[in-house]
Design an enzyme around this catalytic site. Structure first.
Site, short mmCIF file in Angstrom:
data_model
loop_
_atom_site.label_atom_id
_atom_site.label_comp_id
_atom_site.label_asym_id
_atom_site.label_seq_id
_atom_site.Cartn_x
_atom_site.Cartn_y
_atom_site.Cartn_z
N CYS A 30 -2.30 12.05 -3.49
CA CYS A 30 -1.04 11.34 -3.30
C CYS A 30 -1.21 9.83 -3.45
O CYS A 30 -0.23 9.12 -3.67
CB CYS A 30 -0.42 11.69 -1.95
SG CYS A 30 -1.51 11.47 -0.55
N HIS A 31 -2.46 9.36 -3.40
CA HIS A 31 -2.69 7.92 -3.60
C HIS A 31 -2.37 7.49 -5.03
O HIS A 31 -2.25 6.31 -5.31
CB HIS A 31 -4.14 7.57 -3.25
CG HIS A 31 -5.16 8.23 -4.10
ND1 HIS A 31 -5.64 9.50 -3.83
CD2 HIS A 31 -5.78 7.83 -5.23
CE1 HIS A 31 -6.53 9.84 -4.76
NE2 HIS A 31 -6.63 8.84 -5.62
N GLU B 58 -10.86 4.58 -9.22
CA GLU B 58 -10.52 5.49 -10.31
C GLU B 58 -10.29 4.75 -11.63
O GLU B 58 -10.64 5.27 -12.70
CB GLU B 58 -9.30 6.32 -9.93
CG GLU B 58 -9.59 7.29 -8.81
CD GLU B 58 -8.40 8.13 -8.38
OE1 GLU B 58 -8.63 9.06 -7.58
OE2 GLU B 58 -7.26 7.88 -8.83
N TYR C 211 7.00 7.28 -8.09
CA TYR C 211 7.66 8.36 -7.36
C TYR C 211 8.72 9.03 -8.24
O TYR C 211 8.90 10.24 -8.19
CB TYR C 211 8.28 7.85 -6.06
CG TYR C 211 7.26 7.54 -4.99
CD1 TYR C 211 6.68 8.55 -4.24
CD2 TYR C 211 6.86 6.23 -4.74
CE1 TYR C 211 5.74 8.28 -3.27
CE2 TYR C 211 5.92 5.94 -3.78
CZ TYR C 211 5.35 6.98 -3.04
OH TYR C 211 4.41 6.70 -2.09
N ASN D 103 1.36 15.49 2.84
CA ASN D 103 0.14 16.02 2.28
C ASN D 103 -1.01 15.91 3.28
O ASN D 103 -1.38 14.82 3.69
CB ASN D 103 -0.20 15.25 1.00
CG ASN D 103 -1.54 15.62 0.43
OD1 ASN D 103 -2.00 16.74 0.56
ND2 ASN D 103 -2.18 14.64 -0.19
#
Length: 166
Positions: free
Chosen positions: A135-136, A162, A104, A127
């Site tokens: 945002c993950h 990912e 963050y 979001n």
């Protein structure tokens, strides 16, 4: 007229609301469009939405992403409204590469307001277009997951997916 559809993914049902120009207004891991409509800014919220079986390029991107092409979401148009900082912060989120999550604090810095860590967290929380505005990919300073509207298990699955694909 805006349309919506729910697709089955390996993480669970994923629903997207798409405007008549093909931009994602809201999306997330739910089978209920009513979970998404309140997330859309009032100035963009459709009066009515029509369920379809094919969301065109958006649907193809959802399927391709979940099948391993994690970069495919980058080119999907998204439409969200809020204040200048949030809109900018959402654009910045779209530049965080898959497989390279940020904290963050890093996200606040990339958004041009290094001291605004809470505002950066608020951008993630507000979001509406999950996945397409990833945002993950934002973690706590200690590397822990933090919150996620669609559940920490979904966030972990996305990050693992990912990391393997990157």
């Amino acid at each position: 007229m805006s349309t919506w559809s729910t697709l089955d993914t390996r993480i669970g049902p994923f629903t997207a609301v798409v405007d008549d120009e093909g931009a994602v207004l809201a999306s997330g891991w739910t089978g209920e469009v009513d979970d998404l409509l309140p997330l859309i800014h009032p100035s963009l919220r459709p009066v009515e939405v029509r369920r379809v079986t094919d969301l065109g390029p958006v649907g193809k991107a959802i399927t391709a992403y979940h099948d391993g092409d994690v970069g495919v979401i980058d080119g999907v148009p998204v439409r969200q409204r809020s204040g200048l900082f949030l809109e900018h912060a959402w654009q910045v989120l779209r530049t965080v590469p898959a497989g390279e999550p940020v904290t963050y604090t890093e996200y606040a810095s990339r958004s041009g307001r290094p001291a605004a860590v809470r505002a950066a967290a608020s951008a993630c929380a507000r979001n509406a277009a999950a996945l397409f505005v990833p945002c993950h990919r934002v973690l706590r300073l200690d590397g822990s997951l933090g919150g996620f509207r669609w559940g920490v298990d979904v966030k972990r699955a996305l990050l693992d997916h990912e990391a393997k694909a990157a």
